[in-house]
Design an enzyme around this catalytic site. Structure first.
Site, PDB file in Angstrom:
ATOM      1  N   SER A   1       9.886  56.675-102.757  1.00 49.70           N
ATOM      2  CA  SER A   1       9.535  55.413-101.860  1.00 49.70           C
ATOM      3  C   SER A   1       8.238  54.918-102.480  1.00 49.70           C
ATOM      4  CB  SER A   1       9.409  55.656-100.562  1.00 49.70           C
ATOM      5  OG  SER A   1       9.037  54.305 -99.742  1.00 49.70           O
TER       6      SER A   1
ATOM      7  N   SER B   1       6.518  52.653-100.187  1.00 46.74           N
ATOM      8  CA  SER B   1       6.068  52.168 -98.886  1.00 46.74           C
ATOM      9  C   SER B   1       4.685  53.023 -98.555  1.00 46.74           C
ATOM     10  CB  SER B   1       7.104  52.462 -97.713  1.00 46.74           C
ATOM     11  OG  SER B   1       8.249  51.600 -97.926  1.00 46.74           O
TER      12      SER B   1
ATOM     13  N   THR C   1      14.926  54.271 -94.473  1.00 49.21           N
ATOM     14  CA  THR C   1      15.399  53.826 -95.546  1.00 49.21           C
ATOM     15  C   THR C   1      16.627  54.499 -95.795  1.00 49.21           C
ATOM     16  OG1 THR C   1      15.140  53.392 -97.691  1.00 49.21           O
ATOM     17  CG2 THR C   1      13.940  55.404 -97.099  1.00 49.21           C
TER      18      THR C   1
ATOM     19  N   LYS D   1      19.858  53.774 -92.574  1.00 50.57           N
ATOM     20  CA  LYS D   1      19.444  52.439 -91.716  1.00 50.57           C
ATOM     21  C   LYS D   1      20.470  52.268 -90.903  1.00 50.57           C
ATOM     22  CE  LYS D   1      16.865  50.155 -95.379  1.00 50.57           C
ATOM     23  NZ  LYS D   1      16.587  48.739 -96.308  1.00 50.57           N
TER      24      LYS D   1
ATOM     25  N   ASP E   1      13.847  43.173 -93.360  1.00 47.97           N
ATOM     26  CA  ASP E   1      14.217  42.968 -94.802  1.00 47.97           C
ATOM     27  C   ASP E   1      14.666  41.603 -95.007  1.00 47.97           C
ATOM     28  OD1 ASP E   1      14.086  45.675 -95.930  1.00 47.97           O
ATOM     29  OD2 ASP E   1      16.203  46.155 -95.284  1.00 47.97           O
TER      30      ASP E   1
ATOM     31  N   GLY F   1      24.751  46.361 -97.813  1.00 47.45           N
ATOM     32  CA  GLY F   1      23.555  46.600 -96.666  1.00 47.45           C
ATOM     33  C   GLY F   1      22.514  45.458 -97.017  1.00 47.45           C
TER      34      GLY F   1
ATOM     35  N   GLY G   1      12.216  41.053-106.904  1.00 52.28           N
ATOM     36  CA  GLY G   1      12.364  41.647-105.848  1.00 52.28           C
ATOM     37  C   GLY G   1      11.166  42.398-105.310  1.00 52.28           C
TER      38      GLY G   1
HETATM   39  P1  ATR Z   1      22.737  47.703-100.781  1.00 50.52           P
HETATM   40  O1  ATR Z   1      22.611  48.586 -99.697  1.00 50.52           O
HETATM   41  O2  ATR Z   1      21.617  47.780-101.897  1.00 50.52           O
HETATM   42  O3  ATR Z   1      23.359  46.323-100.610  1.00 50.52           O
HETATM   43  P2  ATR Z   1      25.159  48.829-101.263  1.00 50.52           P
HETATM   44  O4  ATR Z   1      25.618  48.585 -99.940  1.00 50.52           O
HETATM   45  O5  ATR Z   1      25.830  50.007-102.122  1.00 50.52           O
HETATM   46  O6  ATR Z   1      23.751  48.414-101.515  1.00 50.52           O
HETATM   47  O7  ATR Z   1      25.821  47.624-102.146  1.00 50.52           O
HETATM   48  C1  ATR Z   1      26.016  47.370-103.622  1.00 50.52           C
HETATM   49  C2  ATR Z   1      26.539  46.023-103.921  1.00 50.52           C
HETATM   50  O8  ATR Z   1      26.565  46.021-105.283  1.00 50.52           O
HETATM   51  C3  ATR Z   1      28.304  45.668-103.304  1.00 50.52           C
HETATM   52  O9  ATR Z   1      28.373  44.283-103.089  1.00 50.52           O
HETATM   53  C4  ATR Z   1      28.957  46.056-104.746  1.00 50.52           C
HETATM   54  O10 ATR Z   1      30.251  45.887-104.552  1.00 50.52           O
HETATM   55  P3  ATR Z   1      31.484  46.503-103.973  1.00 50.52           P
HETATM   56  O11 ATR Z   1      31.568  45.967-102.784  1.00 50.52           O
HETATM   57  O12 ATR Z   1      32.633  45.649-104.722  1.00 50.52           O
HETATM   58  O13 ATR Z   1      31.220  47.895-104.059  1.00 50.52           O
HETATM   59  C5  ATR Z   1      28.339  45.835-105.656  1.00 50.52           C
HETATM   60  N1  ATR Z   1      28.283  46.505-107.125  1.00 50.52           N
HETATM   61  C6  ATR Z   1      28.048  47.811-107.431  1.00 50.52           C
HETATM   62  N2  ATR Z   1      28.518  48.006-108.503  1.00 50.52           N
HETATM   63  C7  ATR Z   1      29.288  46.734-109.042  1.00 50.52           C
HETATM   64  C8  ATR Z   1      29.724  46.318-110.174  1.00 50.52           C
HETATM   65  N3  ATR Z   1      29.850  47.126-111.393  1.00 50.52           N
HETATM   66  N4  ATR Z   1      30.128  45.168-110.565  1.00 50.52           N
HETATM   67  C9  ATR Z   1      29.965  44.449-109.459  1.00 50.52           C
HETATM   68  N5  ATR Z   1      29.255  44.355-108.373  1.00 50.52           N
HETATM   69  C10 ATR Z   1      28.816  46.012-108.052  1.00 50.52           C
END
Ligand code: ATR
Length: 278
Positions: free
Chosen positions: A18, A20, A65, A69, A106, A135, A244
């Site tokens: 982290s 933070s 984190t 969360k 966020d 998320g 980011g």
């Molecule tokens: P965060 O908290 O960072 O948003 P997350 O909740 O794990 O992390 O979400 C990851 C996002 O990346 C999701 O929208 C995921 O799509 P799915 O809902 O279909 O899983 C997306 N993602 C992960 N791998 C991917 C890939 N290879 N191509 C397109 N989208 C992807």
């Protein structure tokens, strides 16, 4: 120093990566405050006890984190309505009477990062395209809707998840299949990548930007690397881009204010410090 010593930190599992502590300890030094911000590695099975211990230890609060969360919310005595909509918290503030209040900064952080590069940015300037429905996307979607976004094209590899969010958050959100992502960029004013595609160790996001007006802002909430292949590609087309790092810094500001009593600035020296740590 006769100011009271104020202690806060971040709870996660794992948490050693982290950034933070770097951010908050920089501000403690900058504003001449008496306090410290630490790392709290807390296993999921110990989350409730750890949160209950905040007040007993005399801490001002903590950030929350991955992976806590969502789970942390149930141990709060009160959750801010904005965080309730998101369904997750990233900040806990211990009240004078020892009770715990939960917040999610966020979305605020994300919007501020846009305003850093585009002072007069408006959520209703035109269609917004959001890639991803996890998320991070939830926090950004709630913030966009609260700011008055009227058309959000939500594109996700798993369409069901985008549809569920459209159902939950209302008619501004249009769930769109992953296969339609290239054409969905037409006449958009803002493009946001919240997926992990383009992150260090992951494949680049496959997206053809041809349909996107060059006036559109292009943002990626990833900060490792600082410039993702998406942002590189967008800059070549003449787009203003947002990485980011701004979201990471700005989400920390309201939490710092709640614990230490000062709303800190997102300075260049802090950005440089973070870049050096990547
Ligand atoms: P965060 O908290 O960072 O948003 P997350 O909740 O794990 O992390 O979400 C990851 C996002 O990346 C999701 O929208 C995921 O799509 P799915 O809902 O279909 O899983 C997306 N993602 C992960 N791998 C991917 C890939 N290879 N191509 C397109 N989208 C992807």
């Amino acid at each position: 120093m006769n100011q009271p010593f104020v202690m806060a930190g971040v709870m996660g599992w794992p948490v050693s990566h982290s950034r933070s502590p770097l951010i908050h300890n920089h501000w403690i030094k900058t504003y001449g405050l008496n306090g410290s911000y630490g790392l709290f590695p807390v296993k999921p099975e110990n989350l409730q006890q750890a949160l209950q211990g905040l007040s007993a230890l005399g801490l001002a609060g903590c950030n929350i984190t991955i992976p806590h969360k969502v789970a942390a919310m149930q141990y709060m005595d009160w959750v801010d309505p904005h965080a309730q909509k998101i369904g997750a918290i990233n900040t806990v503030v211990v009240q004078k009477d020892g009770t715990l209040h939960g917040f999610n900064n966020d979305g605020f952080g994300y919007l501020q990062s846009l305003q850093d590069v585009c002072r007069d940015w408006r959520a209703d300037a035109g269609p917004v395209v959001v890639l991803g429905a996890g998320g991070a996307a939830r926090a950004i979607l709630v913030a966009l809707i609260e700011k008055g976004a009227t058309e959000i094209r939500l594109i996700n590899r798993t369409l069901d998840k985008a549809e569920a969010l459209a159902h939950e958050f209302g008619t501004a959100i249009h769930a769109t299949p992953w296969s339609a992502r290239h054409e969905a960029l037409a006449n958009a004013a803002l493009l946001i990548n919240t997926t992990n595609q383009g992150m260090q160790g992951s494949a680049a996001l496959e997206l053809n930007l041809d349909a996107l007006p060059t006036s559109a802002l292009v943002s990626d909430i990833i900060y490792t690397p600082l410039s993702t292949p998406l942002l590189d590609q967008a800059r070549l087309r003449g787009h203003t881009t947002v990485n980011g790092l701004g979201m990471l810094i700005h989400q920390a500001r309201p939490a710092f204010q709640a614990w230490f009593g000062v709303m800190p600035e997102a300075s260049k020296s802090l950005t440089d410090l973070l870049i050096a740590s990547l």
